[in-house]
Design an enzyme around this catalytic site. Structure first.
Site, short mmCIF file in Angstrom:
data_model
loop_
_atom_site.label_atom_id
_atom_site.label_comp_id
_atom_site.label_asym_id
_atom_site.label_seq_id
_atom_site.Cartn_x
_atom_site.Cartn_y
_atom_site.Cartn_z
N LYS A 176 0.35 3.68 -3.14
CA LYS A 176 0.91 4.26 -4.39
C LYS A 176 1.68 5.64 -4.16
CE LYS A 176 -2.24 1.46 -6.77
NZ LYS A 176 -3.33 1.26 -7.42
N GLN A 189 -7.81 4.84 -10.60
CA GLN A 189 -7.78 3.99 -9.39
C GLN A 189 -9.58 2.88 -10.05
OE1 GLN A 189 -5.89 2.97 -6.84
NE2 GLN A 189 -7.19 1.20 -6.42
N ASP A 192 -0.47 1.69 -15.75
CA ASP A 192 -1.23 0.46 -15.32
C ASP A 192 -1.20 -0.95 -15.91
OD1 ASP A 192 -2.01 0.00 -12.49
OD2 ASP A 192 -3.75 1.18 -12.11
#
Ligand code: NAD
Length: 293
Positions: free
Chosen positions: A52, A96, A119
């Site tokens: 990312k 994450q 997200d």
């Protein structure tokens, strides 16, 4: 059989994003900035987060990687999230997953300002997505929609069978495929670990989306001739021929299933690169305030 090349589509979309960043620069506007929070040393998580950060660099975004030991308390992590919520430089950020067991993932997800939740895991974004309102759509499902769009896969009136009901892939994917949208309007069946006679459903699928996390679970006799197969799985299996000692395979037995398909995604190089690209798209939307103004 057509290979659905996620790597290729991802590079095209990332080039468009890079151009958009260039335009922002020329207009003297703020460059999008994504932050990622990584807790502990989980090897796959390290790989995903590094991917990312690298993608941010490729498209010209700013990026910040915040690393914390797996001993960090929930309270301390919540405080770090609040700092990111308040930081005007950060347009969007992700935490994450998975998190260590002593940290409540629901609490963490809900602590993220939904306007920075690139997200798309916050209940406000999930709810708005389900209602077909502007929202951040979580990256893997959004990446799959972009793949279906690019390859002009007809979805309207098709039977889409989704395997897996996780909050990050299967469940939102099933909602998206059923929505009244150009890439959508499918008749959706959602299968999961308690589904009986699973193959009876998968054999009916015009579009089969596998997101269960079991290596090569979907066999040739579970797939209809001419189906479109989207393999979300990323599983490590032992491979002594490789230096790393493992290789990545999907949830689909690619070698045997591919000859039956109209189109199929490979692993790696299918959904994976699209997930990262979709995160970049969401970050761009966040910086441009296109979802929540
Ligand atoms: P998860 O473990 O959270 O959920 C798995 C789901 O599969 C569950 O809903 C469960 O009910 C279902 N399931 C388990 N066994 C089953 C069975 N025998 N039959 C039918 N359903 C069954 O998984 P997840 O986070 O959705 O991830 C799934 C896979 O996708 C993993 O391999 C993961 O690494 C991968 N993944 C890939 C990407 C990407 O970018 N390509 C992104 C996220 C996840």
């Amino acid at each position: 059989m057509q290979l659905i090349d996620g790597k290729h589509v991802a590079s095209l979309i990332q080039a468009e994003i890079a151009q958009e960043v260039q335009n922002l620069k020329e207009k003297g506007q703020k460059i999008p900035h994504l932050a990622a929070v990584l807790v502990g040393n989980d090897a796959p998580s390290e790989t995903y987060v590094n991917g990312k950060v690298k993608a941010c660099h490729n498209v010209g975004f700013g990026s910040t990687l915040l690393r914390f030991p797996d001993t960090i308390s929930e309270t301390a992590l919540l405080a770090e999230i609040e700092k990111l919520n308040q930081n005007p430089e950060i347009d969007g950020f992700i935490v994450q997953l998975p998190l260590p067991k002593h940290i409540d993932v629901v609490k963490i997800t809900e602590a993220i300002d939904y306007r920075k939740d690139v997200d798309g895991f916050h209940p406000i974004n999930v709810g708005r997505m389900a209602k077909n309102l502007p929202a951040y759509i979580s990256a893997t499902p959004l990446g799959i929609l972009k793949l279906l769009e690019y390859y002009q896969i007809p979805t309207v009136g098709r039977h889409c069978v989704v395997l897996g009901r996780s909050h990050i892939v299967g469940s939102p994917m099933s909602i998206l495929m059923a929505r009244n949208t150009p890439i959508g309007n499918s008749t959706v069946t959602l299968c999961h670990s308690k589904t009986q006679n699973l193959a009876e459903y998968t054999r009916q699928a015009d579009i089969l989306i596998a997101a269960i996390g079991i290596p090569q679970f979907v066999k040739a006799d579970m797939v209809k001739e001419g189906a479109i197969v989207i393999d979300v799985g990323i599983n490590r299996i032992e491979d002594t021929k490789r230096k790393s000692g493992f290789r990545l395979v999907g949830d689909v037995d690619f070698e045997k299933v591919a000859p039956r398909c109209y189109a199929i995604t490979p692993v790696p190089g299918g959904v994976g690169p699209m997930t990262i690209t979709a995160l970049m798209l969401n970050t761009l939307l966040a910086a441009q305030k296109k979802v929540y103004g």
